[in-house]
Design a protein around this motif. Structure first.
Motif, PDB file in Angstrom:
ATOM      1  N   LEU A  14      -8.980  46.273  67.883  1.00 19.78           N
ATOM      2  CA  LEU A  14      -7.990  45.551  67.081  1.00 19.78           C
ATOM      3  C   LEU A  14      -7.653  44.195  67.695  1.00 19.78           C
ATOM      4  CD1 LEU A  14      -5.583  48.480  66.135  1.00 19.78           C
ATOM      5  CD2 LEU A  14      -7.203  47.292  64.641  1.00 19.78           C
ATOM      6  N   GLU A  15      -7.542  44.157  69.006  1.00 16.28           N
ATOM      7  CA  GLU A  15      -7.232  42.909  69.695  1.00 16.28           C
ATOM      8  C   GLU A  15      -8.337  41.873  69.475  1.00 16.28           C
ATOM      9  OE1 GLU A  15      -7.382  42.821  74.119  1.00 16.28           O
ATOM     10  OE2 GLU A  15      -5.211  42.583  73.872  1.00 16.28           O
ATOM     11  N   ASP A  16      -9.584  42.297  69.618  1.00 14.89           N
ATOM     12  CA  ASP A  16     -10.702  41.370  69.426  1.00 14.89           C
ATOM     13  C   ASP A  16     -10.813  40.891  67.979  1.00 14.89           C
ATOM     14  OD1 ASP A  16     -11.359  41.538  72.081  1.00 14.89           O
ATOM     15  OD2 ASP A  16     -13.000  42.956  71.798  1.00 14.89           O
ATOM     16  N   SER A  17     -10.610  41.790  67.022  1.00 10.67           N
ATOM     17  CA  SER A  17     -10.712  41.376  65.623  1.00 10.67           C
ATOM     18  C   SER A  17      -9.571  40.437  65.250  1.00 10.67           C
ATOM     19  CB  SER A  17     -10.749  42.585  64.690  1.00 10.67           C
ATOM     20  OG  SER A  17      -9.555  43.320  64.751  1.00 10.67           O
ATOM     21  N   PHE A  18      -8.377  40.667  65.810  1.00 14.47           N
ATOM     22  CA  PHE A  18      -7.249  39.771  65.545  1.00 14.47           C
ATOM     23  C   PHE A  18      -7.522  38.393  66.149  1.00 14.47           C
ATOM     24  CE2 PHE A  18      -2.781  38.394  66.546  1.00 14.47           C
ATOM     25  CZ  PHE A  18      -2.432  38.118  65.239  1.00 14.47           C
ATOM     26  N   CYS A  19      -8.087  38.369  67.341  1.00 14.47           N
ATOM     27  CA  CYS A  19      -8.444  37.101  67.987  1.00 14.47           C
ATOM     28  C   CYS A  19      -9.457  36.343  67.141  1.00 14.47           C
ATOM     29  CB  CYS A  19      -8.998  37.379  69.384  1.00 14.47           C
ATOM     30  SG  CYS A  19      -9.530  35.919  70.278  1.00 14.47           S
ATOM     31  N   ALA A  20     -10.447  37.054  66.616  1.00 14.17           N
ATOM     32  CA  ALA A  20     -11.479  36.413  65.789  1.00 14.17           C
ATOM     33  C   ALA A  20     -10.898  35.837  64.509  1.00 14.17           C
ATOM     34  CB  ALA A  20     -12.582  37.415  65.464  1.00 14.17           C
ATOM     35  N   GLU A  21      -9.860  36.464  63.973  1.00 16.58           N
ATOM     36  CA  GLU A  21      -9.224  35.946  62.755  1.00 16.58           C
ATOM     37  C   GLU A  21      -8.428  34.679  63.008  1.00 16.58           C
ATOM     38  OE1 GLU A  21      -6.783  38.741  60.703  1.00 16.58           O
ATOM     39  OE2 GLU A  21      -8.353  40.245  60.601  1.00 16.58           O
ATOM     40  N   LEU A  22      -7.940  34.503  64.230  1.00 13.49           N
ATOM     41  CA  LEU A  22      -7.063  33.372  64.530  1.00 13.49           C
ATOM     42  C   LEU A  22      -7.801  32.061  64.791  1.00 13.49           C
ATOM     43  CD1 LEU A  22      -4.422  35.073  66.853  1.00 13.49           C
ATOM     44  CD2 LEU A  22      -4.145  34.399  64.465  1.00 13.49           C
ATOM     45  N   VAL A  23      -9.094  32.131  65.116  1.00 13.01           N
ATOM     46  CA  VAL A  23      -9.825  30.909  65.467  1.00 13.01           C
ATOM     47  C   VAL A  23     -11.052  30.738  64.579  1.00 13.01           C
ATOM     48  CG1 VAL A  23      -9.061  30.978  67.870  1.00 13.01           C
ATOM     49  CG2 VAL A  23     -11.196  32.066  67.242  1.00 13.01           C
ATOM     50  N   GLU A  24     -11.538  29.526  64.536  1.00  8.93           N
ATOM     51  CA  GLU A  24     -12.754  29.212  63.783  1.00  8.93           C
ATOM     52  C   GLU A  24     -13.954  29.890  64.439  1.00  8.93           C
ATOM     53  OE1 GLU A  24     -12.844  27.444  60.961  1.00  8.93           O
ATOM     54  OE2 GLU A  24     -10.661  27.318  61.078  1.00  8.93           O
ATOM     55  N   PRO A  25     -14.978  30.250  63.659  1.00  3.66           N
ATOM     56  CA  PRO A  25     -16.159  30.915  64.233  1.00  3.66           C
ATOM     57  C   PRO A  25     -16.821  30.133  65.376  1.00  3.66           C
ATOM     58  CG  PRO A  25     -16.194  31.129  61.856  1.00  3.66           C
ATOM     59  CD  PRO A  25     -15.042  30.209  62.192  1.00  3.66           C
ATOM     60  N   ALA A  26     -16.787  28.816  65.316  1.00  2.00           N
ATOM     61  CA  ALA A  26     -17.401  28.009  66.380  1.00  2.00           C
ATOM     62  C   ALA A  26     -16.658  28.160  67.709  1.00  2.00           C
ATOM     63  CB  ALA A  26     -17.429  26.543  65.966  1.00  2.00           C
ATOM     64  N   GLN A  27     -15.415  28.606  67.660  1.00  2.00           N
ATOM     65  CA  GLN A  27     -14.594  28.735  68.865  1.00  2.00           C
ATOM     66  C   GLN A  27     -14.481  30.172  69.365  1.00  2.00           C
ATOM     67  OE1 GLN A  27     -13.466  26.069  70.514  1.00  2.00           O
ATOM     68  NE2 GLN A  27     -14.521  24.839  68.990  1.00  2.00           N
ATOM     69  N   HIS A  28     -15.210  31.111  68.779  1.00  4.08           N
ATOM     70  CA  HIS A  28     -15.083  32.524  69.160  1.00  4.08           C
ATOM     71  C   HIS A  28     -15.384  32.763  70.643  1.00  4.08           C
ATOM     72  CE1 HIS A  28     -15.303  34.557  64.936  1.00  4.08           C
ATOM     73  NE2 HIS A  28     -14.208  33.869  65.130  1.00  4.08           N
ATOM     74  N   GLY A  29     -16.423  32.147  71.160  1.00  2.00           N
ATOM     75  CA  GLY A  29     -16.765  32.352  72.565  1.00  2.00           C
ATOM     76  C   GLY A  29     -15.638  31.949  73.493  1.00  2.00           C
ATOM     77  N   MET A  30     -15.086  30.773  73.255  1.00  3.82           N
ATOM     78  CA  MET A  30     -13.975  30.287  74.076  1.00  3.82           C
ATOM     79  C   MET A  30     -12.752  31.182  73.896  1.00  3.82           C
ATOM     80  SD  MET A  30     -12.700  28.106  76.214  1.00  3.82           S
ATOM     81  CE  MET A  30     -13.635  26.617  76.239  1.00  3.82           C
ATOM     82  N   ALA A  31     -12.480  31.572  72.654  1.00  2.00           N
ATOM     83  CA  ALA A  31     -11.303  32.399  72.386  1.00  2.00           C
ATOM     84  C   ALA A  31     -11.394  33.748  73.088  1.00  2.00           C
ATOM     85  CB  ALA A  31     -11.128  32.591  70.882  1.00  2.00           C
ATOM     86  N   PHE A  32     -12.580  34.380  73.053  1.00  2.42           N
ATOM     87  CA  PHE A  32     -12.728  35.668  73.718  1.00  2.42           C
ATOM     88  C   PHE A  32     -12.642  35.525  75.237  1.00  2.42           C
ATOM     89  CE2 PHE A  32     -15.057  36.986  69.720  1.00  2.42           C
ATOM     90  CZ  PHE A  32     -13.995  37.739  69.247  1.00  2.42           C
TER      91      PHE A  32
END
Length: 81
Positions: A14-32
């Motif tokens: 749930l934490e990872d999916s919520f993080c993915a929803e908050l940022v643009e796909p190009a920023q997923h690596g940095m966000a994670f």
């Protein structure tokens, strides 16, 4: 009682999916990466604080502190999403 491994698996998903929803796909690596860093630092800090509270004042205050932060976090997530 829920198996602890099952509970952790649900929480992390749930934490990872919520993080993915908050940022643009190009920023997923940095966000994670930021999420993992903040989680690690938060785990360490919370363990130290709760351990000190438990040692100095007992488990009631330590669990109360944890509950207060849990409620504050839930409110924050509800307001963001």
């Amino acid at each position: 009682m829920v198996c602890p491994a099952f509970q952790v698996a649900i929480e992390e998903t749930l934490e990872d999916s919520f993080c993915a929803e908050l940022v643009e796909p190009a920023q997923h690596g940095m966000a994670f990466g930021v999420l993992a860093t903040v989680n690690g630092a938060g785990d360490f800090l919370s363990s130290v604080i709760v351990g000190l509270l438990w040692s100095a004042f007992g488990p009631t205050l330590a669990f109360g502190y944890s509950a207060l932060l849990f409620i504050a976090g839930a409110i924050l997530v509800a307001r963001i999403h």
